[in-house]
Design a protein around this motif. Structure first.
Motif, short mmCIF file in Angstrom:
data_model
loop_
_atom_site.label_atom_id
_atom_site.label_comp_id
_atom_site.label_asym_id
_atom_site.label_seq_id
_atom_site.Cartn_x
_atom_site.Cartn_y
_atom_site.Cartn_z
N SER A 147 0.85 -1.19 0.00
CA SER A 147 0.00 0.00 0.00
C SER A 147 0.89 1.25 0.00
O SER A 147 2.11 1.16 0.17
CB SER A 147 -0.89 0.00 1.24
N GLY A 148 0.25 2.42 -0.13
CA GLY A 148 1.01 3.67 -0.17
C GLY A 148 1.80 3.91 1.11
O GLY A 148 2.97 4.31 1.07
N GLN A 185 2.84 1.64 3.27
CA GLN A 185 3.93 0.67 3.37
C GLN A 185 5.09 1.05 2.45
O GLN A 185 6.25 0.90 2.80
CB GLN A 185 3.41 -0.73 3.02
N ARG A 186 4.77 1.56 1.26
CA ARG A 186 5.83 2.01 0.34
C ARG A 186 6.63 3.15 0.94
O ARG A 186 7.85 3.22 0.80
CB ARG A 186 5.22 2.45 -0.99
N ASP A 206 -2.99 8.47 3.76
CA ASP A 206 -4.21 8.67 4.55
C ASP A 206 -3.86 9.32 5.89
O ASP A 206 -2.74 9.21 6.38
CB ASP A 206 -4.91 7.33 4.81
#
Length: 415
Positions: free
Chosen positions: A156-157, A159-160, A186
């Motif tokens: 996910s964003g 995690q990246r 988020d």
């Protein structure tokens, strides 16, 4: 060291950064100056396109400086430097990028992405030591060792962004340039990433240049804040000092735009709109001045005098105004005042590109090029006019040289 005994890690001195050359040159940053002290978080805030990322990229030597200099531990790192110093800068200054998806190699595993710096500088004793360092860092950013065999597109964003942070922190840098590391995440994930940054700062004494446009987040994470507007740094102060005494009108407008977590108050809030035309710098030129309390403001002599008077009163300013229910607010004139260059740009016709093909065609057909230049000038297509004119003049010059050579050759033959 400064006069207060604090160690200055990074100095940005009168830096200009320009893109393009000649008539197409754009000065993205103008005479920027600030210091970053060891172990602190210095935040750079401003609207999109103000030059924040441009300065950050100049610090890591991606963008060259057209004037001024950048010093790291008192040593100049901008411009041409020895290879050994360049490697030291890469080793000690890392960057966390804004877009976590675009900044990671999609064809590489997380293990290789995080290890790449270790490989390049051989910062491990053996393979077991490298694996241990990578796994420890992955655990510290809240991921699991089994994630190391996966590819970036599988995350996910948030995690990246953690992977990008792990890649930077595994090098154990002294300075990290964090370029809006949470703007693409988020709200719930933002807090986690911010807490990670603070954790690394506490444990490893990392210094941050934090680039953002959200002042509410900047207040939480920063020790000092710099405000930048259209390439000019207009105000620098300690975080609480800046929020209590926002002296420059642009800082005032940024703080007034911070959302209030109360729907009723937010509904009745009066936004302050910054109008650059309030400044008259035609005669009295502006300077970046220390007005005391470690507070720097950009302004001319008259404005600086007013700012000093406001600050010396010691009464915190109120950048946010809440109107009473039913109270009518005086309508402000929100007419945008543009500079001469901006006004000319907006008046430029859509297809006035000044393409190189106008120069090429005018070079080979100079007479047609001159006619086209006259037509474009009449229609106010100035970029196309200049391109056609330049190409035609070069074409006529080449024809003149060829004609001269022909006449000389003819004379020699006759004689």
């Amino acid at each position: 060291m400064d006069e207060n005994g604090r160690e200055i890690l990074l100095q940005v001195k009168n830096v200009d950064i320009t893109f393009g050359k000649g008539d197409d040159a754009v000065k993205a940053v103008k005479n920027a100056s600030f210091d970053i002290y060891k172990g602190e978080t210095f935040s750079l805030v401003g609207e999109s396109g103000s030059g924040k990322t441009t300065i950050g990229r100049a610090v890591i030597r991606v963008n060259p400086c057209s004037a001024g200099e950048i010093l790291y531990k008192g040593v100049k790192i901008s411009g041409k430097i020895p290879h050994s110093l360049d490697r030291e800068v890469i080793r000690n200054i890392q960057m966390v990028f804004q877009d976590p998806a675009a900044s990671l190699n999609e064809r590489a595993t997380v293990d290789y992405i995080v290890s790449e710096g270790l490989y390049n500088f051989h910062l491990y004793e053996n393979e077991a030591d490298r694996v241990k360092k990578v796994e420890n860092m992955i655990n510290e950013v809240g991921l699991l060792p089994e994630h190391l065999t996966r590819y970036p597109h599988e995350f996910s964003g948030g995690q990246r962004q953690r992977i990008g942070l792990a890649r930077a922190m595994v090098m154990e840098p002294e300075l990290v340039v964090a370029d809006e590391p949470i703007s693409a995440l988020d709200v719930s994930i933002r807090a986690q990433v911010l807490n990670l940054l603070k954790k690394f700062q506490r444990e490893k004494q990392v210094t941050y240049l934090f680039i953002a446009h959200d002042l509410s987040i900047v207040r939480f994470i920063s020790d000092r804040i710099g405000v930048i507007y259209k390439g000019n740094i207009v105000e620098v102060a300690d975080a609480e000092e800046l929020f209590n005494f926002p002296l420059h009108p642009y800082t005032h407008s940024l703080i007034s735009a911070i959302p209030i977590p109360d729907p009723q108050l937010e509904k009745n809030k009066v936004l302050y709109t910054y109008d650059p035309s309030i400044h008259d710098y035609s005669v009295d030129k502006p300077e970046f001045v220390d007005i005391g309390h470690n507070h720097f403001v950009y302004g001319n002599k008259k404005e600086i005098k007013e700012y000093k008077a406001l600050r010396e009163k010691g009464e915190p300013l109120q950048p946010i105004t809440i109107r009473k229910p039913g109270e009518k607010v005086k309508e402000e004139n929100h007419e945008v005042h543009l500079s001469k260059a901006e006004d000319e740009f907006l008046k430029t016709p859509l297809h006035d590109t000044g393409s190189i093909w106008y120069k090429v065609l005018s070079f080979f057909f100079p007479i047609i090029g001159i006619i086209a230049a006259m037509v474009y000038k009449k229609k106010q297509y100035y970029h196309n006019y200049k391109a056609c004119k330049q190409g035609a003049l070069y074409g006529f010059a080449v024809l003149a040289v060829i004609l001269l050579i022909f006449i000389i050759a003819l004379i020699l033959v006759v004689l």
